[in-house]
Motif scaffolding. Structure first.
Motif: not given
Ligand code: FDA
Length: 405
Positions: A49, A165, A14-15, A38-39, A391, A173, A135, A55, A18
């Protein structure tokens, strides 16, 4: 099957927020790290966001602004990587930012600045970035090495950081990979559900709500989670918007994270106002006014018409018994509505629930019974309020795991 660059210390799946933080931290700490996603592009959710301005943190972030079956779990990681730490990083990269509402920090220019910053941090740690990698399988061999098979070959390492995520926004994704891996490796799960999401209503409610679509009003919504001594209560005071499907706006998104199917919402349409006293005062001052005129002094016109029609007899205020007005005030202060559901993962900003924190070390996010396996970010049962908290959890949990590998 090609075996890729044998010598990795850690594989990050996951890029996103986190994963990039975990990879940069681990890489700069001397670990040889590969990130698989995979993206085609890293950090897609970061890019959209905060309305495109990200934010990126909330200066007030503490465990109290997160939902989790264990409300204490997030404390350790949040204390060791704070909003001030992330802000210092942003400033080191000379990214212009501003504070919007209290504590909520946004980029002045674009969320792209945050993704570019994280990519530069990964490069500084010599992190190998492998995007567009599907994957296929993840396993742990008898020697305790993780083996990740992708459509571009197989990767091995003694540590695996799962940062894929939650389920929100599949078109960006999102998949259930982290949850599947948790189950595969015997970790518990707290049932996932869409959170920070608009609420929908059944046909009977929509019949009167639909004409109110587009209308926005400031409200207070009382929410609670947990039970017994763990129970926590919080009231969100913010905007609520009527939509063609139900209710949205920040107050509703916040409440949605606490809402359970079958529960009613209790909405205070006049937060901070003694509604009974105010209505009686208006009656005294304007006895010849009608119900709509009275309510229009406190609510948007269309909502005033709706409540006057449904709760008040026609005629001048002078002719209304005070008890009718105090009943009206009671309704406005605790308006009970029964949501039918949510707009689901397609619209949810986050996924609540996820990997059970009872199976993880709060210090470094490593699975208690599976050495070398780390779960970070939204995949874990730690869900923040709206306002930069999610975040901050991604940065803090990613940093904790990155330091440990
Ligand atoms: P994140 O979803 O960021 O990353 C997961 C990665 O794993 C992705 O790159 C994906 O492609 C990859 N992945 C998933 N499945 C896979 C697979 N099977 N194989 C390979 N790769 C895979 N929060 C905040 O604090 N402030 C804000 O302003 C916002 N605004 C916001 C707007 C919108 C429209 C959304 C949808 C969400 C927000 N958020 C937010 C929430 C915030 O985006 C979210 O909590 C974090 O991105 C989570 O980070 P992670 O790294 O855990 O997952």
């Amino acid at each position: 099957m090609t075996v890729q660059g044998g010598g990795h210390d850690a594989i990050v799946l996951g890029a996103g927020a986190a994963g990039l933080m975990a990879a940069a931290t681990a890489g700069q700490g001397g670990a040889r790290v590969v990130v698989l996603d995979h993206a085609q592009h890293a950090g897609r959710k970061i890019l959209i966001s905060g309305g495109g301005r990200c934010n990126f943190t909330n200066m007030d972030a503490g465990a109290g602004q997160f939902l989790s079956a264990n409300p204490h779990f997030a404390k350790s990681a949040l204390a060791r990587y704070t909003p001030a730490d992330f802000l210092a990083l942003v400033q080191r990269h000379r990214i212009p930012w501003h504070e919007k509402a209290a504590g909520q920090l946004f980029c002045d220019r674009s969320a792209r600045d945050i993704v570019d910053m994280l990519m530069r941090e990964c490069a500084a740690g010599q992190v190998e970035m492998r995007l567009s990698h599907r994957i296929i399988d993840v396993a742990r061999d008898g020697a305790g090495q993780y083996r990740v098979e992708t459509d571009h070959g197989v990767f091995h390492a003694p540590s695996l950081i799962v940062a894929t995520g939650g389920l929100s926004i599949p078109k960006l994704g999102a998949t259930g990979l982290a949850h599947d891996l948790a189950r595969r490796f015997g970790l518990g799960m707290v049932a996932p559900a869409p959170a920070l999401v608009p609420l929908t209503f059944g046909a009977r409610d929509m019949a009167w709500m639909e004409p109110l679509a587009g209308l926005s009003v400031n409200v207070g919504i009382a929410c609670h989670d947990g039970a017994g001594r763990q129970a926590r209560h919080v009231t969100f005071r913010d905007g609520m918007v009527f939509t063609h499907r139900g209710l949205s706006g920040p107050a509703i998104l916040q409440a949605s994270s606490y809402w359970q199917p079958g529960e009613a919402l209790e909405i205070d349409l006049l937060p901070g106002i003694n509604a009974a006293a105010r209505l009686l005062e208006i009656k005294r001052d304007r006895p010849r006014a009608g119900g709509v005129a009275m309510l229009s002094m406190l609510l948007p016109q269309r909502l005033a018409q709706f409540f006057a029609r449904s709760c008040l007899p026609e005629g001048q205020l002078a002719g209304l018994p005070d008890s009718v007005l105090t009943d009206m005030a009671g309704t406005l202060g605790a308006w009970r509505l029964n949501p039918h559901g949510t707009e689901g993962y397609v619209k949810a900003e986050v996924t609540r629930g996820g990997v059970d924190t009872a199976c993880l070390s709060s210090r470094d996010m490593e699975a208690r019974d599976v050495p070398g396996l780390f779960m970070v970010g939204e995949a874990v049962d730690v869900t923040g309020w709206l306002g930069g908290y999610n975040f901050q959890w991604a940065w803090a949990s990613g940093h904790a795991a990155g330091q440990a590998v």
